[in-house]
Design an enzyme around this catalytic site. Structure first.
Site, PDB file in Angstrom:
ATOM      1  N   GLY A   1       0.823  -1.206   0.000  1.00 39.79           N
ATOM      2  CA  GLY A   1       0.000   0.000   0.000  1.00 39.79           C
ATOM      3  C   GLY A   1       0.854   1.252   0.000  1.00 39.79           C
ATOM      4  CB  CYS A   2       0.069   4.684   1.097  1.00 39.83           C
ATOM      5  SG  CYS A   2       0.889   6.246   1.422  1.00 39.83           S
ATOM      6  CG  PHE A   3       5.846   5.126  -0.457  1.00 36.69           C
ATOM      7  CD1 PHE A   3       5.119   6.291  -0.266  1.00 36.69           C
ATOM      8  CD2 PHE A   3       6.612   5.025  -1.620  1.00 36.69           C
ATOM      9  CE1 PHE A   3       5.139   7.324  -1.190  1.00 36.69           C
ATOM     10  CE2 PHE A   3       6.639   6.059  -2.556  1.00 36.69           C
ATOM     11  CZ  PHE A   3       5.897   7.204  -2.340  1.00 36.69           C
TER      12      PHE A   3
END
EC number: 1.8.4.11
Length: 234
Positions: free
Chosen positions: A54-56
């Site tokens: 997902g979003c880092f």
């Protein structure tokens, strides 16, 4: 849904989203058993592991709060160097996944423990090509392994967790040899630590840190390890 798409949502709506996110997070954030396979005694004081899920921003934030982690870098892995750029990766067809390179001291924290935290609180490992509102192959879950030992440990642990049915669905996390990690733009580094009041961070990432603190208090460090981006690929 791109992250920028939720930044203008009203405060009331964000509170509703936040409650829903915390409820969804509670569905997978749980204390997992440690890897059953024995790990070789650590001799080196430095190693690197690559995690995508997902979003880092949120994944980096989780690892920044773990004792034994010495540095982290948000970036891109799985594609070519010339496409390792945020807007390009956001198109979903570069092969890259938003990733985090985690430098750690194996004498203080093992790769197995990092995987345990990753699967426990950093993401829902059963989701395919998405995490929460972020959809696309760039948000898929991957362990980009740098050594045969990491690959073997990853396969064994996923098999162990699937065999124990600790999640309602099979783990979707891929195990892929790392062929190049490229740090993201400077403005993505340490994002959650620098902008805790950002609506996306407050809604989707802060609950993960609370879960980490609650479930793995012995590993938790209150002050995150902040790291600047490194130029080029590693």
């Amino acid at each position: 849904m791109k992250r920028s798409g939720i930044l203008g949502v009203s405060l009331v709506a964000m509170n509703v989203l936040g409650t829903a996110c915390q409820a969804e997070g509670a569905a997978f954030a749980t204390r997992l058993p440690p890897p059953a396979a024995a790990e070789a005694p650590a001799t080196a004081h430095h190693a690197t592991a690559i995690f995508a899920g997902g979003c880092f921003w949120g994944v980096q934030s989780v690892f920044q709060h773990i004792r034994g982690v010495t540095a982290t870098r948000a970036g891109y892995d799985g594609g070519a160097k010339d496409t390792a750029e945020y807007e390009t990766v956001g198109g979903g067809d570069t092969g890259h996944a938003e990733s985090v390179a985690v430098d750690y001291d194996p004498t203080q924290v093992s790769y197995g423990t990092l995987m345990r935290v990753f699967f426990s609180v950093a993401l829902d490992p059963t989701q395919v090509d998405r995490q929460f509102p972020d959809v696309g192959s760039q948000y898929r879950s991957v362990l980009f392994t740098r050594t045969p030992e990491q690959a073997n440990e990853a396969r064994a642990y996923i098999q162990q967790l699937n065999g124990a049915h600790v999640f309602a669905r099979p783990i979707a996390t891929q195990i892929v040899p790392d062929h190049g990690f490229y740090p993201a733009e400077d403005y993505h580094q340490n994002f959650a630590a620098l902008y805790p009041d950002n609506s996306y961070i407050a809604t989707y990432d802060a609950p993960r840190i609370e879960a980490l603190k609650m479930i793995y208090g012995g590993l938790y460090r209150d002050r995150p390890i902040l790291t600047l981006a490194a130029p080029g690929g590693t």
